[in-house]
Design an enzyme around this catalytic site. Structure first.
Site, mmCIF file in Angstrom:
data_model
loop_
_atom_site.group_PDB
_atom_site.id
_atom_site.type_symbol
_atom_site.label_atom_id
_atom_site.label_comp_id
_atom_site.label_asym_id
_atom_site.label_seq_id
_atom_site.Cartn_x
_atom_site.Cartn_y
_atom_site.Cartn_z
ATOM 1 N N ASP A 48 1.883 -14.285 12.692
ATOM 2 C CA ASP A 48 0.489 -14.950 11.750
ATOM 3 C C ASP A 48 -0.469 -13.775 11.181
ATOM 4 O OD1 ASP A 48 -1.678 -16.437 10.867
ATOM 5 O OD2 ASP A 48 -1.598 -17.807 12.205
ATOM 6 N N GLU B 211 0.692 -0.996 -0.007
ATOM 7 C CA GLU B 211 0.161 -0.178 0.220
ATOM 8 C C GLU B 211 0.788 1.343 0.010
ATOM 9 O OE1 GLU B 211 -3.431 2.326 2.405
ATOM 10 O OE2 GLU B 211 -2.971 0.355 2.987
#
Length: 409
Positions: free
Chosen positions: A307, A103
């Protein structure tokens, strides 16, 4: 030694399955064979996917059917100026935080917020709670049995801790809370997992505890995870009780800093926060009352080997803003209820991610145990607070669109 082409031929002929290749060749050859097979069966060119820097054997605990590596641009923000908790090891109060993202403008935005925080003398950040959870669900005959099981659990937390902690050298059972829904009994186990994110640790320990509950009560285990944990799903229980680390960071900025760095006023930022993050989020029924905390959390997770799916819980955050001292000071805070991070285990052992943890200064186990993961959580939360300040400033000054245009995003 079997080569990649031979392996690909054997898979294509039906003699081998994709997941069996490591039984016939080393990890690098097996990955190359899968790439060759995919290139035959699709129009893909996987030369870049196959151009990775780490030893594929080191990734075996983290991936199945490996074909290569996924590379993301990585930037850095900082220095992140933060007053850490007393038990956060040797990490200094000024560090850098790598962020991996696709981004555009994100790193620039977070970095601007970090500049404001430095100008304000640094943020204060604290881990308020550390409790990785796993919540099995049990079947009982009726509500009477459910009440019996719940009462037994409440009276035997110490006994459950003994059997659960026997499975690990580091984890500690903090609590076991029963919840009854008709003929269902859920028990939400909460563990201090030290420097590990701890999901596997909690799961293995809870298996032993669940077996003790079955042996001592009428309950029958249906599923080791009953979704009251709640892992990788938006959940109010995590917003209230927390999961992993509950972390808060705050900072006080002068009116001059707000004007110089964020190009607006304390009053404008406070109004934008109230109307957007609080009222707008409430109207939307959101569990996250923030501008974009998940942006920083996700980028930090990818960079440091966390994670990535647990960004769901990491977005469960509240940003508060007040104008103080007769208008001279902007106070801002960010509290993330469920920030699930570790500095050992999982993806933290991969070379790129290990290097990123070295940049922060928190790779491996801390002294005392848990201090490295605490420090990482506090640095991420401080950087995310910087991201909140920067975006609120851009919105308050109507600079959001022009900033993206200027950076060519």
């Amino acid at each position: 030694m079997t080569d990649a082409t031979d392996l690909a031929d054997r898979v294509e002929a039906g003699e081998l399955r994709l997941h069996e290749l490591e039984e016939h060749a080393d990890a690098a050859t097996a990955a190359a064979a899968r790439r060759e097979l995919l290139e035959r069966e699709t129009d893909a060119d996987l030369s870049v996917v196959g151009d990775y820097a780490f030893d594929p054997a080191t990734a075996e605990p983290n991936i199945e059917n490996m074909i290569g590596g996924a590379q993301l641009p990585m930037g850095v923000v900082g220095p992140v100026a933060v007053n850490l908790g007393d038990d956060d090891g040797a990490l200094s109060g000024r560090t850098y935080l790598p962020l991996a993202t696709t981004e555009g403008a994100l790193v620039a935005s977070v970095n601007r917020g970090c500049t404001a925080i430095r100008a304000g003398g640094g943020a204060t950040a604290r881990v308020l709670k550390n409790a990785m959870t796993r919540a099995p669900v049990f079947r009982v005959a009726d509500v009477g049995e459910a009440a019996e099981v719940a009462a037994w659990v409440r009276e035997n937390v110490d006994a459950l801790a003994t059997v659960a902690e026997a499975t690990t050298n580091h984890g500690e059972l903090r609590d076991a809370t029963p919840y009854v829904v008709g003929d269902n009994v859920f028990v939400r186990f909460a563990y201090d997992t030290k420097d590990a994110m701890g999901m596997n640790m909690a799961t293995i320990a809870t298996q032993e505890a669940a077996e003790r509950i079955e042996a001592k009560t009428p309950a029958a285990l249906v599923a080791l995870s009953g979704n009251l944990c709640s892992d990788k799903k938006p959940a109010a229980v995590n917003a209230v009780e927390g999961r992993g680390r509950t972390v808060s960071a705050d900072v006080a900025l002068s009116r001059e800093t707000v004007a110089d760095v964020l190009k607006t006023t304390p009053e404008a930022i406070a109004e934008a926060n109230n109307r957007k993050n609080l009222v707008g989020s409430a109207k939307a029924g959101s569990l996250g009352f923030n501008a974009h905390a998940a942006n920083t959390v996700a980028a930090a997770f990818l960079a440091t080997g966390q994670d990535a799916a647990q960004v769901v819980e990491g977005s469960n955050a509240i940003t508060t803003v007040d104008v103080r001292d007769g208008g001279d000071t902007l106070y801002a805070s960010l509290t993330i209820a469920s920030l699930e991070v570790g500095t050992v285990g999982g993806g933290t052992k991969l070379p790129t991610q290990a290097e990123a943890l070295d940049v922060v200064g928190v790779r491996g186990g801390g002294d005392p145990a848990g201090s490295n993961a605490d420090a990482l959580a506090e640095v991420i939360t401080t950087a995310a607070l910087g991201g909140e300040l920067s975006l609120l400033g851009a919105l308050a000054s109507s600079h959001l669109a022009s900033a993206h245009e200027e950076l060519g995003r």
